[in-house]
Design a protein around this motif. Structure first.
Motif, PDB file in Angstrom:
ATOM      1  N   GLU A 145      67.553 -45.916 -28.349  1.00  0.00           N
ATOM      2  CA  GLU A 145      67.482 -47.373 -27.894  1.00  0.00           C
ATOM      3  C   GLU A 145      68.885 -48.029 -27.254  1.00  0.00           C
ATOM      4  OE1 GLU A 145      66.304 -50.949 -26.872  1.00  0.00           O
ATOM      5  OE2 GLU A 145      65.100 -49.196 -27.809  1.00  0.00           O
ATOM      6  N   ALA A 146      69.911 -47.502 -27.518  1.00  0.00           N
ATOM      7  CA  ALA A 146      71.233 -48.063 -27.028  1.00  0.00           C
ATOM      8  C   ALA A 146      71.412 -47.227 -25.601  1.00  0.00           C
ATOM      9  CB  ALA A 146      72.418 -47.247 -27.810  1.00  0.00           C
TER      10      ALA A 146
ATOM     11  N   LEU B 233      76.387 -54.602 -26.773  1.00  0.00           N
ATOM     12  CA  LEU B 233      75.123 -53.951 -27.800  1.00  0.00           C
ATOM     13  C   LEU B 233      75.239 -52.441 -27.658  1.00  0.00           C
ATOM     14  CD1 LEU B 233      73.224 -54.405 -30.066  1.00  0.00           C
ATOM     15  CD2 LEU B 233      71.436 -54.979 -28.577  1.00  0.00           C
ATOM     16  N   HIS B 234      75.072 -52.118 -26.386  1.00  0.00           N
ATOM     17  CA  HIS B 234      75.228 -50.657 -26.281  1.00  0.00           C
ATOM     18  C   HIS B 234      76.323 -49.945 -26.862  1.00  0.00           C
ATOM     19  CE1 HIS B 234      74.803 -46.925 -23.944  1.00  0.00           C
ATOM     20  NE2 HIS B 234      76.109 -47.143 -23.550  1.00  0.00           N
TER      21      HIS B 234
ATOM     22  N   LEU C 205      76.144 -49.966 -30.539  1.00  0.00           N
ATOM     23  CA  LEU C 205      75.033 -49.143 -30.997  1.00  0.00           C
ATOM     24  C   LEU C 205      75.523 -47.722 -31.102  1.00  0.00           C
ATOM     25  CD1 LEU C 205      71.664 -50.718 -30.177  1.00  0.00           C
ATOM     26  CD2 LEU C 205      72.607 -50.655 -32.341  1.00  0.00           C
TER      27      LEU C 205
ATOM     28  N   ILE D 131      78.160 -46.972 -33.756  1.00  0.00           N
ATOM     29  CA  ILE D 131      77.531 -46.683 -35.007  1.00  0.00           C
ATOM     30  C   ILE D 131      76.903 -45.298 -35.093  1.00  0.00           C
ATOM     31  CG2 ILE D 131      75.670 -47.417 -36.577  1.00  0.00           C
ATOM     32  CD1 ILE D 131      77.860 -49.400 -36.660  1.00  0.00           C
ATOM     33  N   SER D 132      76.234 -44.859 -33.737  1.00  0.00           N
ATOM     34  CA  SER D 132      75.508 -43.617 -33.905  1.00  0.00           C
ATOM     35  C   SER D 132      76.621 -42.611 -33.817  1.00  0.00           C
ATOM     36  CB  SER D 132      75.005 -43.534 -32.487  1.00  0.00           C
ATOM     37  OG  SER D 132      73.875 -44.183 -32.651  1.00  0.00           O
TER      38      SER D 132
END
Length: 176
Positions: free
Chosen positions: A3-4, A26-27, A30, A33-34
């Motif tokens: 999704e990122a 947001l990219h 995310l 976090i990934s």
């Protein structure tokens, strides 16, 4: 991570109305976090093998997993360079548009490495002996479908459109 990556696509983004700069934030969030999750998982597996006295990186999955983790770390550094280009651009002798193209291309390579690593995990002794054959095919199909979505998005955003000369990209990512 999927999704990122497809966040910039108007056809598959969870936030299609957001501005490009908000999507970029947001990219990076995310992806950060990934990368943290993948690094923790890698560390736990490494520690577990140490505790059991088992050797490390004896399978293609383990070796490619290490290579993939290192490559994704370098790819994340490239993304940070793009994000903070206004601060470091005078020190970097590469244009921002070229960095974005390199980042997208390396992202495509990273997604290929991730896909192959995940598919190799399905051939492990544990997976073959513990996963029902139907679930095994579902897992392989989900990994493959995710890879196809990523490849379609990246190549659609960065490959030249018909009629364009081959030296230019088809606009900014997300405009495809």
């Amino acid at each position: 991570m999927v999704e990122a990556i497809v966040l910039f696509s108007k056809s598959s983004s969870l936030v299609p109305a957001w501005t490009r700069s908000d999507k970029a934030w947001l990219h990076s969030f995310l992806m950060g976090i990934s990368m943290i999750a993948v690094s923790i998982g890698f560390a736990v597996i490494f520690y577990n093998k140490d505790m059991a006295g088992k050797p490390h990186f004896t399978t293609w999955h383990g070796l490619l997993g290490l290579i993939t983790l290192c490559f994704c770390g370098a790819q994340s550094s490239g993304g940070a360079l793009i994000k903070y280009y206004r601060y470091v651009g005078s020190y970097v002798k590469i244009r921002l548009a070229d960095l974005k193209l390199y980042h997208a291309t390396a992202g495509l390579c990273a997604s290929l490495l991730i896909t192959v690593t995940l598919l190799l995990s399905l051939f492990s002794t544990w997976a073959v002996s513990n996963i029902h054959w139907l679930l095994w095919y579902v897992c392989a199909g989900c990994v493959s479908a995710s890879a196809l979505v990523i490849m379609t998005h990246i190549t659609g955003a960065y490959m030249p459109s018909p009629g364009q000369n081959s030296g230019s990209i088809s606009g900014q990512p997300g405009q495809s």
